[in-house]
Design a protein around this motif. Structure first.
Motif, mmCIF file in Angstrom:
data_model
loop_
_atom_site.group_PDB
_atom_site.id
_atom_site.type_symbol
_atom_site.label_atom_id
_atom_site.label_comp_id
_atom_site.label_asym_id
_atom_site.label_seq_id
_atom_site.Cartn_x
_atom_site.Cartn_y
_atom_site.Cartn_z
ATOM 1 N N LEU A 262 -100.341 -41.833 65.881
ATOM 2 C CA LEU A 262 -100.619 -43.060 65.135
ATOM 3 C C LEU A 262 -102.096 -43.434 65.213
ATOM 4 C CD1 LEU A 262 -98.730 -44.854 63.481
ATOM 5 C CD2 LEU A 262 -98.628 -46.423 65.430
ATOM 6 N N TRP A 263 -102.711 -43.181 66.366
ATOM 7 C CA TRP A 263 -104.123 -43.487 66.539
ATOM 8 C C TRP A 263 -104.969 -42.626 65.599
ATOM 9 C CZ3 TRP A 263 -108.195 -46.012 67.031
ATOM 10 C CH2 TRP A 263 -109.403 -45.479 67.487
ATOM 11 N N GLU A 264 -104.668 -41.324 65.496
ATOM 12 C CA GLU A 264 -105.414 -40.451 64.585
ATOM 13 C C GLU A 264 -105.169 -40.837 63.125
ATOM 14 O OE1 GLU A 264 -107.679 -38.253 65.439
ATOM 15 O OE2 GLU A 264 -107.335 -38.719 67.554
ATOM 16 N N TYR A 265 -103.929 -41.152 62.814
ATOM 17 C CA TYR A 265 -103.558 -41.613 61.474
ATOM 18 C C TYR A 265 -104.371 -42.850 61.116
ATOM 19 C CZ TYR A 265 -100.237 -43.440 57.899
ATOM 20 O OH TYR A 265 -99.654 -43.934 56.761
ATOM 21 N N VAL A 298 -102.624 -36.274 50.876
ATOM 22 C CA VAL A 298 -102.813 -36.391 52.327
ATOM 23 C C VAL A 298 -102.196 -37.680 52.837
ATOM 24 C CG1 VAL A 298 -104.477 -36.661 54.202
ATOM 25 C CG2 VAL A 298 -104.915 -35.011 52.399
ATOM 26 N N ILE A 299 -102.455 -38.767 52.141
ATOM 27 C CA ILE A 299 -101.933 -40.067 52.580
ATOM 28 C C ILE A 299 -100.409 -40.059 52.568
ATOM 29 C CG2 ILE A 299 -101.826 -42.528 52.011
ATOM 30 C CD1 ILE A 299 -104.736 -42.254 51.001
ATOM 31 N N LYS A 300 -99.831 -39.474 51.515
ATOM 32 C CA LYS A 300 -98.367 -39.373 51.451
ATOM 33 C C LYS A 300 -97.821 -38.520 52.598
ATOM 34 C CE LYS A 300 -97.925 -39.911 46.414
ATOM 35 N NZ LYS A 300 -97.590 -39.210 45.137
ATOM 36 N N GLU A 301 -98.508 -37.411 52.881
ATOM 37 C CA GLU A 301 -98.049 -36.516 53.944
ATOM 38 C C GLU A 301 -98.195 -37.178 55.315
ATOM 39 O OE1 GLU A 301 -95.894 -33.489 55.024
ATOM 40 O OE2 GLU A 301 -96.613 -33.613 52.948
ATOM 41 N N GLU A 306 -95.585 -39.611 59.887
ATOM 42 C CA GLU A 306 -95.379 -40.790 60.741
ATOM 43 C C GLU A 306 -93.901 -41.133 60.838
ATOM 44 O OE1 GLU A 306 -94.565 -44.805 61.827
ATOM 45 O OE2 GLU A 306 -94.405 -44.108 59.748
ATOM 46 N N LYS A 307 -93.195 -41.044 59.737
ATOM 47 C CA LYS A 307 -91.763 -41.351 59.736
ATOM 48 C C LYS A 307 -90.975 -40.340 60.570
ATOM 49 C CE LYS A 307 -91.761 -43.717 55.252
ATOM 50 N NZ LYS A 307 -91.369 -43.645 53.826
ATOM 51 N N ILE A 308 -91.313 -39.054 60.428
ATOM 52 C CA ILE A 308 -90.597 -38.009 61.176
ATOM 53 C C ILE A 308 -90.844 -38.176 62.675
ATOM 54 C CG2 ILE A 308 -90.287 -35.531 61.515
ATOM 55 C CD1 ILE A 308 -91.415 -35.120 58.670
ATOM 56 N N ILE A 309 -92.119 -38.399 63.044
ATOM 57 C CA ILE A 309 -92.464 -38.532 64.469
ATOM 58 C C ILE A 309 -91.850 -39.806 65.041
ATOM 59 C CG2 ILE A 309 -94.362 -38.750 66.125
ATOM 60 C CD1 ILE A 309 -96.088 -37.146 64.103
ATOM 61 N N ASN A 310 -91.884 -40.882 64.264
ATOM 62 C CA ASN A 310 -91.285 -42.147 64.707
ATOM 63 C C ASN A 310 -89.778 -41.992 64.904
ATOM 64 O OD1 ASN A 310 -90.932 -44.824 65.347
ATOM 65 N ND2 ASN A 310 -91.166 -45.581 63.264
ATOM 66 N N ASN A 311 -89.143 -41.271 63.988
ATOM 67 C CA ASN A 311 -87.701 -41.047 64.087
ATOM 68 C C ASN A 311 -87.360 -40.207 65.323
ATOM 69 O OD1 ASN A 311 -84.918 -41.066 62.940
ATOM 70 N ND2 ASN A 311 -85.289 -38.863 62.801
ATOM 71 N N LEU A 343 -89.076 -31.031 65.511
ATOM 72 C CA LEU A 343 -90.382 -30.542 65.922
ATOM 73 C C LEU A 343 -90.960 -29.569 64.891
ATOM 74 C CD1 LEU A 343 -89.746 -30.042 69.741
ATOM 75 C CD2 LEU A 343 -91.274 -31.716 68.696
ATOM 76 N N ILE A 344 -90.105 -28.726 64.325
ATOM 77 C CA ILE A 344 -90.570 -27.798 63.284
ATOM 78 C C ILE A 344 -91.052 -28.572 62.064
ATOM 79 C CG2 ILE A 344 -89.811 -26.052 61.620
ATOM 80 C CD1 ILE A 344 -87.959 -24.972 63.876
ATOM 81 N N ALA A 345 -90.312 -29.613 61.689
ATOM 82 C CA ALA A 345 -90.706 -30.434 60.536
ATOM 83 C C ALA A 345 -92.049 -31.124 60.800
ATOM 84 C CB ALA A 345 -89.624 -31.471 60.248
ATOM 85 N N ILE A 346 -92.249 -31.592 62.038
ATOM 86 C CA ILE A 346 -93.520 -32.240 62.391
ATOM 87 C C ILE A 346 -94.659 -31.236 62.321
ATOM 88 C CG2 ILE A 346 -94.810 -33.309 64.293
ATOM 89 C CD1 ILE A 346 -92.093 -34.521 65.200
ATOM 90 N N LYS A 347 -94.423 -30.037 62.847
ATOM 91 C CA LYS A 347 -95.466 -29.008 62.827
ATOM 92 C C LYS A 347 -95.826 -28.630 61.388
ATOM 93 C CE LYS A 347 -96.341 -24.175 63.934
ATOM 94 N NZ LYS A 347 -97.795 -24.363 63.812
#
Length: 692
Positions: A262-265, A298-301, A306-311, A343-347
């Protein structure tokens, strides 16, 4: 060759310091310790020194460092674990020595970049443009005043920040730094500190920067004659060295977390204020023509990631039963079955973001004025690539040998998160190869190092087991037998995992009785927040009239200590960080209560892995690791009580397990008054009779 008698000329009666201080008292052990440090310099030796509280340890090692620089012009780096000691050295000890000795040897405090204010980032932040910034009584105004008046820009000087502003928002950042292109370069606190350090004879820094510098030199095959994160040097003093293993492990631990992402985002999409208000991605797309659609992608991605990592974080918070969980051979398949898809989806998302960002900035040359845009995006690319590699390693663990993989539950902004971590199993090899095998003189000092009258445990921990050393133990000049009463609970109620509440109730009852007997002035140390919360809640209702202070996150450590120090009858309930670095001489601290022997948590992932390694080698992990670790922390905890020759206090250990090996444990501690006939029903009388 420096004559050791020069030490006497400074530290002995009739010497330079006794002429400078009217009430100066010679300390024989301090002089002997200082001569041992000088011997380490002269003979190019590594040393391990235990110097008890009150020895005058810092003067003892600074005097040889000063004499050596005067003779050879070789720099000494002094690394400490706490900023409190770093500030003491540069604000008090070194200036005093220079005045007393009539010398003008340059010295400097050098910290990691993130400890310094970045003027450009502060001026770009909305807080600097707030309508309240001109009001010196507001939080925005207090920050603005500090920015105008601070000499070194060290962010730890700030007691508080305006709501919504984090230190990381305005801190110097390597990836975002414009260097000489920055309009504030001439005033930059970070670069001014580096320039001052380059010309200094004595450089004071922290363990983290020391280890990072050493690792960088080792990885790049650079020796200490070259400039790295620290200037060239070849003489090193490591104070508070009992924390070396912990601090080095922390530094070399890799972390992936929701708030880290989130900080990098936030750095990428936060709006830059001014005439061309926009975010870094949109600004870059405006410079590199034809990339507007990719900027939107990029913004959409980023939003998707963020949603995947938050979930995933939410799932992990619900799934993690305790505060920590190791990922090992026994549960790795289960871990993959539950979390590999996320994790694969995040990567994949991180890799796509990285590719899009690379495409946007491409090979375009940004102007000096816009170079911060390129720097910021390159910073994000580097971080996201690191996160992607981290996830790949977690998904493809081949063996659980030299690294420890685990999850920890943390609280961030009152919200829980689970962090994924990878730690080195041991840091001894790293420290041995990067420090002890490379430097001529390395002096390791602490008030608490010996276990079983030997330094073996410490030496093995930090990789100093394969080098010949000089060593010394210099006991505190304080009269512990007269001024310290040590009481140990009779052990009728012992702590058991399945009977926690019984022990907590027993502890609460004894703590309340002891505090009433002392009239306050009590520091109560816990080994877990769970017990602290339970006992302190009972104390609040039973100790009406006492100023009860609780380490619960509402006040900072420094704020708690100030309030405790200012009210000599207050009571402070604290854990972890308060077991050391607390220096409160006088009546404000006259009762110290240790609620449990500070054994390491057996299920803590890193500790558990180290124990298993010892057991696999045929060693007893309890005797080789658990007991020595506990003893060193116990000595640190007890060291909070007597801080001057006039101090008098009671230490009460509630953990009756100490009686099982009473003589052994007492042999590890400074000699004190520990009555064999103590019964817990005489607790109040014992405390009152001793103190009053």
């Amino acid at each position: 060759m420096i004559d050791p008698l020069q030490i006497d000329d400074i530290l002995a009666s009739g010497g330079a310091l006794s002429k400078y201080f009217s009430s100066y008292e010679e300390r024989g052990d301090q002089i002997e310790m200082s001569k041992l440090v000088l011997q380490g310099y002269e003979e190019n030796m590594a040393e391990v020194i235990e110097a008890g509280t009150g020895i005058g340890k810092s003067f003892g090692y600074l005097v040889p460092a000063i004499l050596h620089y005067e003779e050879t012009r070789e720099k000494t780096v002094v690394a400490t674990s706490t900023i409190t000691l770093q500030k003491q050295l540069v604000d008090k000890d070194l200036p005093t020595l220079m005045k007393a000795l009539g010398k003008d040897i340059p010295f400097a405090l050098l910290m990691g970049r993130s400890n310094y204010l970045c003027l450009r980032r502060y001026l770009d932040n909305t807080v600097s443009q707030s309508i309240f910034a001109s009001d010196p009584t507001s939080e925005d105004g207090k920050l603005a005043t500090w920015v105008r008046t601070t000499e070194d820009g060290i962010l730890d000087e700030l007691q508080a920040l305006p709501r919504g502003v984090l230190k990381s928002d305005i801190a110097s950042d390597f990836e975002l730094c414009l260097g000489q292109k920055c309009p504030n370069f001439s005033r930059c606190f970070f670069f001014k500190s580096r320039k001052k350090a380059e010309s200094a004879g004595i450089i004071v820094t922290n363990h983290h920067l020391l280890f990072l510098d050493a690792k960088k030199r080792c990885d790049n095959d650079e020796d200490y004659t070259e400039k790295a994160l620290l200037p060239p040097y070849n003489r090193l003093i490591i104070d508070e060295c009992h924390n070396m293993d912990k601090n080095a492990t922390s530094l070399f631990t890799q972390v992936f977390s929701y708030y880290g992402f989130l900080w990098e985002y936030r750095k990428l999409v936060a709006v830059k204020h001014g005439a061309n208000a926009s975010n870094l991605i949109t600004l870059a797309a405006g410079i590199v023509k034809g990339k507007e659609n990719e900027a939107l992608d990029v913004i959409k991605e980023l939003e998707s990631a963020e949603k995947i990592i938050n979930n995933l974080n939410s799932i992990l918070v619900m799934s993690l039963s305790g505060s920590e969980q190791r990922v090992d051979k026994s549960n790795y398949s289960f871990f993959l079955s539950k979390y590999s898809a996320s994790l694969i989806a995040i990567k994949q998302s991180l890799d796509k973001i990285t590719s899009l960002l690379n495409s946007i900035i491409g090979k375009t040359a940004f102007s000096d004025e816009d170079s911060y845009i390129q720097q910021g995006i390159n910073s994000a690319i580097c971080t996201f690539e690191g996160y992607s590699s981290f996830i790949s390693e977690f998904l493809n663990i081949k063996e659980f040998k030299d690294k420890v993989y685990y999850l920890t539950r943390e609280k961030n902004k009152n919200r829980e998160e689970v962090q994924l971590k990878i730690s080195p199993l041991e840091v001894s090899d790293i420290l041995r190869e990067s420090i002890f095998e490379k430097l001529d003189s390395v002096i390791c000092l602490s008030a608490t190092l010996k276990v079983d009258r030997e330094f073996d445990f410490f030496r093995n921990q930090v990789g100093l087991d394969q080098r010949e050393i000089l060593s010394g133990c210099f006991e505190s000049p304080f009269d512990y037998k007269k001024n310290l009463l040590l009481l140990i609970d009779n052990g009728k109620v012992l702590y058991k995992n399945n009977q926690e509440s019984l022990y907590f109730d027993h502890a609460a009852e004894k703590i309340i009785s002891a505090v009433r007997a002392s009239g306050g002035g009590a520091l109560v140390l816990f080994t877990s927040y769970k017990m602290l919360e339970y006992v302190s809640s009972k104390a609040l209702s039973e100790l009406a009239g006492f100023n009860i202070l609780i380490q619960n996150g509402e006040l900072s450590r420094s704020q708690l200590l100030k309030r405790f120090r200012d009210d000599k009858d207050s009571v402070l309930f604290a854990t972890q960080s308060f077991w050391e670095g607390v220096d409160i001489p006088g009546d404000s601290l006259r009762l110290l209560i240790l609620t449990k022997l500070p054994y390491p948590q057996v299920n803590e992932p890193l500790f558990k892995s180290r124990c298993e390694k010892l057991e696999s080698e045929g060693e007893s992990s309890f005797m080789m690791l658990s007991v020595p670790s506990m003893i060193m922390k116990l000595k640190q905890g007890l060291g909070r009580l007597i801080r001057s020759k006039d101090d008098k206090g009671v230490a009460y250990i509630l953990d009756g397990r100490m009686n099982r090996s009473r003589e052994y444990f007492l042999s590890q501690l400074p000699p004190c008054n520990c009555p064999d006939d103590f019964l817990d029903e005489s607790l109040e009388r014992r405390i009152e009779d001793f103190l009053y």
